[in-house]
Motif scaffolding. Structure first.
Motif, short mmCIF file in Angstrom:
data_model
loop_
_atom_site.label_atom_id
_atom_site.label_comp_id
_atom_site.label_asym_id
_atom_site.label_seq_id
_atom_site.Cartn_x
_atom_site.Cartn_y
_atom_site.Cartn_z
N LEU A 41 -28.67 -26.49 1.44
CA LEU A 41 -29.95 -25.80 1.31
C LEU A 41 -30.53 -25.50 2.69
CD1 LEU A 41 -31.89 -24.91 -0.96
CD2 LEU A 41 -33.10 -27.06 -0.62
N GLY A 42 -30.92 -24.25 2.90
CA GLY A 42 -31.53 -23.83 4.16
C GLY A 42 -30.55 -23.31 5.19
N ASP A 43 -29.27 -23.44 4.93
CA ASP A 43 -28.27 -22.96 5.89
C ASP A 43 -28.19 -21.43 5.85
OD1 ASP A 43 -27.70 -25.53 6.57
OD2 ASP A 43 -25.83 -25.66 5.41
N VAL B 35 -29.44 -19.84 2.38
CA VAL B 35 -29.33 -20.55 1.11
C VAL B 35 -30.71 -21.10 0.75
CG1 VAL B 35 -28.24 -22.44 -0.14
CG2 VAL B 35 -26.92 -21.14 1.54
N ILE B 36 -31.31 -20.57 -0.30
CA ILE B 36 -32.65 -21.02 -0.70
C ILE B 36 -32.59 -21.94 -1.92
CG2 ILE B 36 -33.79 -19.01 0.31
CD1 ILE B 36 -34.04 -17.86 -2.50
N PHE C 194 -25.38 -21.19 -6.06
CA PHE C 194 -26.29 -21.00 -4.94
C PHE C 194 -27.21 -19.82 -5.26
CE2 PHE C 194 -22.39 -22.69 -3.03
CZ PHE C 194 -22.88 -23.72 -2.24
N VAL C 195 -28.34 -19.81 -4.55
CA VAL C 195 -29.19 -18.61 -4.47
C VAL C 195 -29.32 -18.29 -3.00
CG1 VAL C 195 -31.42 -17.58 -4.93
CG2 VAL C 195 -30.43 -19.18 -6.58
N ILE C 196 -28.86 -17.12 -2.63
CA ILE C 196 -28.89 -16.68 -1.24
C ILE C 196 -29.85 -15.50 -1.13
CG2 ILE C 196 -27.55 -15.70 0.66
CD1 ILE C 196 -25.14 -17.19 -0.41
N ALA C 197 -30.71 -15.53 -0.13
CA ALA C 197 -31.68 -14.45 0.07
C ALA C 197 -31.64 -13.99 1.53
CB ALA C 197 -33.08 -14.92 -0.29
N ASP C 198 -31.74 -12.71 1.70
CA ASP C 198 -31.87 -12.13 3.03
C ASP C 198 -33.37 -12.07 3.35
OD1 ASP C 198 -31.85 -10.78 5.39
OD2 ASP C 198 -30.87 -8.97 4.63
#
Length: 453
Positions: free
Chosen positions: A161-163, A272-273, A290-294
């Motif tokens: 998380l946070g990466d 990675v949020i 995962f949930v990935i956000a730009d």
């Protein structure tokens, strides 16, 4: 004879007596006249003395008047001296106050040290804003929910998380029997096509030579077509799992490859949020991993009250203020929801903002100032340029004598800017930032001037 002598003697006696009486009367008359003249002279002397005394009194009064005049003149001289002293004091005070009458002088180094900002007066657009509450949220167009697409067991996890991740980077690996079946089907179909192709070629030749029947030829042709369809289906399954055409070509030549290894690839660069997997966890094809956000761009969702709905339009500029040391951001309203919320009774307006530095974090409460009207004014200055001094509104103008306070008249205003109708001319250089420092210097100079008196 005797009688005649007697008569003569009597007459002579009477004559003598008459003469004596006449002389006596004459003497009395002379005495009276002398006394009268003396009294007159005495009276004249008395009057002369009185006049002389009055003259002396007048002289004394005149002298006293002259003394009073002299005293008055001396008083006037003292008053003039006092007035001159007061004028001198005023001149001295004016001289001491020349620091603010003539201007507050600062060196270039002091201007930089005190962070004094300057600008040239001129026309501008006075923007009228509507203030709306809002919240920063993730750009849903740049957010991905990562799922495995095939069932399997988690074998490797590379991100937490946070990466931050990069596009095409492997973030996890699962082991899947379902994937193995799909790959095996593709390879088997590819081999069957080769056999079907060879069989079709042979049957076609024999049919032309009238050796075999037409039915055998048609069956071989049908078999080849069916295998081609099966191959395309196997290819599409692998494409759906994220495998490229280049990978499929490599797969045909690699006989010792592990069919069960499935790599989870990041679809784009981002952060990675959310993370929902652990090592050894069994996953279904639709399980969230995962949930990935730009976060290089974010949405700012603003709540529009009913009273403000007629003024907020798509394409209007908006200023986003988050506070707490976060700089202000400018954007444009890109979307207005056509439906008003049943519970909040507000509509939603959205702006997409660049967030390269990551200062706008999703979840932050912000204030949006939407520009609903613009007015052209001849002289427009920021509100930071205004100061109150001795009960007057002033701005500091840069002159040859230094920074000089000038009383101004305020016209129309907005939250950040104000129109000036007098006191500042176009093309005059004035202080936009740090005016309070100049005001402090001005007050300091007056305090020292008053203390010296």
């Amino acid at each position: 004879m005797k009688v005649r002598k007697t008569r003569v003697l009597i007459i002579a006696a009477f004559l003598f007596l008459g003469i004596a009486l006449l002389q006596l009367a004459a003497c009395d008359s002379v005495n009276k006249n002398g006394q009268g003249d003396g009294a007159t002279e005495a009276k004249k002397d008395e009057k002369h003395d009185e006049h002389a005394h009055e003259g002396e009194e007048r002289d004394e009064q005149t002298h006293e008047g002259e003394e009073r005049d002299e005293q008055t003149h001396e008083g006037e001289e003292r008053d003039e001296q006092t007035h001159e002293g007061e004028e001198h004091d005023e001149q001295t005070h004016e001289g001491e106050g020349a620091g603010h009458e003539g201007g507050v002088r600062l060196t270039d180094g002091e201007l930089k040290e005190f962070d004094i900002g300057l600008a040239v007066a001129g026309p501008g657009e006075l923007n009228v804003y509507v203030t709306l509450p809002g919240e920063v949220s993730v750009n849903q167009d740049m957010m991905a929910h990562i799922v495995p697409r095939v069932s399997g067991v988690v074998r490797e996890v590379y991100k937490s998380l946070g990466d931050n991740v990069k596009r095409g980077e492997v973030i996890a690996v699962i082991e899947s029997r379902e994937l193995s079946d799909v790959k095996a089907e593709y390879l088997a179909t590819h081999e069957r096509i080769s056999l079907a192709q060879a069989n079709y070629t042979r049957e076609a030749r024999l049919w032309k030579e009238k050796v075999s029947s037409e039915q055998d030829y048609l069956n071989a042709k049908k078999e080849l077509a069916e295998e081609k369809i099966a191959l395309r289906s196997a290819e599409q399954k692998l494409h759906a799992l994220g495998y490229s055409e280049k990978y499929l070509k490599k797969l045909l030549g690699r006989h010792n490859v592990t069919f069960t290894r499935y790599e989870i690839i990041a679809p784009f660069s981002g952060t990675v949020i959310k993370k929902h997997i652990t090592l050894g966890e069994a996953l279904q094809a639709d399980s969230g991993m995962f949930v990935i956000a730009d976060l290089s761009t974010v949405w700012v969702n603003l709540s529009i009250y009913q009273k403000d709905l007629p003024f907020v339009r798509k394409g209007a500029s908006v200023l986003i203020i988050a506070g707490h040391g976060i700089p202000e951001y400018s954007g444009v309203i890109s979307y207005i929801r056509p439906i008003v919320g049943e519970q909040t009774r507000t509509a939603l307006a959205r702006a997409v903002l660049s967030n390269e530095k990551g200062e706008l974090r999703p979840g932050l409460f912000v204030t949006g100032k939407v520009n609903v009207k613009s007015l052209s004014v001849p002289i427009l200055v920021p509100k930071t340029a205004l100061q109150t001094y001795e009960g007057k509104t002033i701005v500091f103008i840069k002159t040859d004598e230094g920074f000089k306070p000038s009383e101004v008249t305020i016209g129309r205003s907005s939250d950040t800017s104000v129109e000036l109708t007098s006191g500042l001319l176009e093309n005059q250089e004035y202080v936009t930032k740090g005016a309070f420092t100049l005001k402090a210097e001005l007050s300091k100079g007056e305090f020292e001037s008053g203390h010296s008196h």
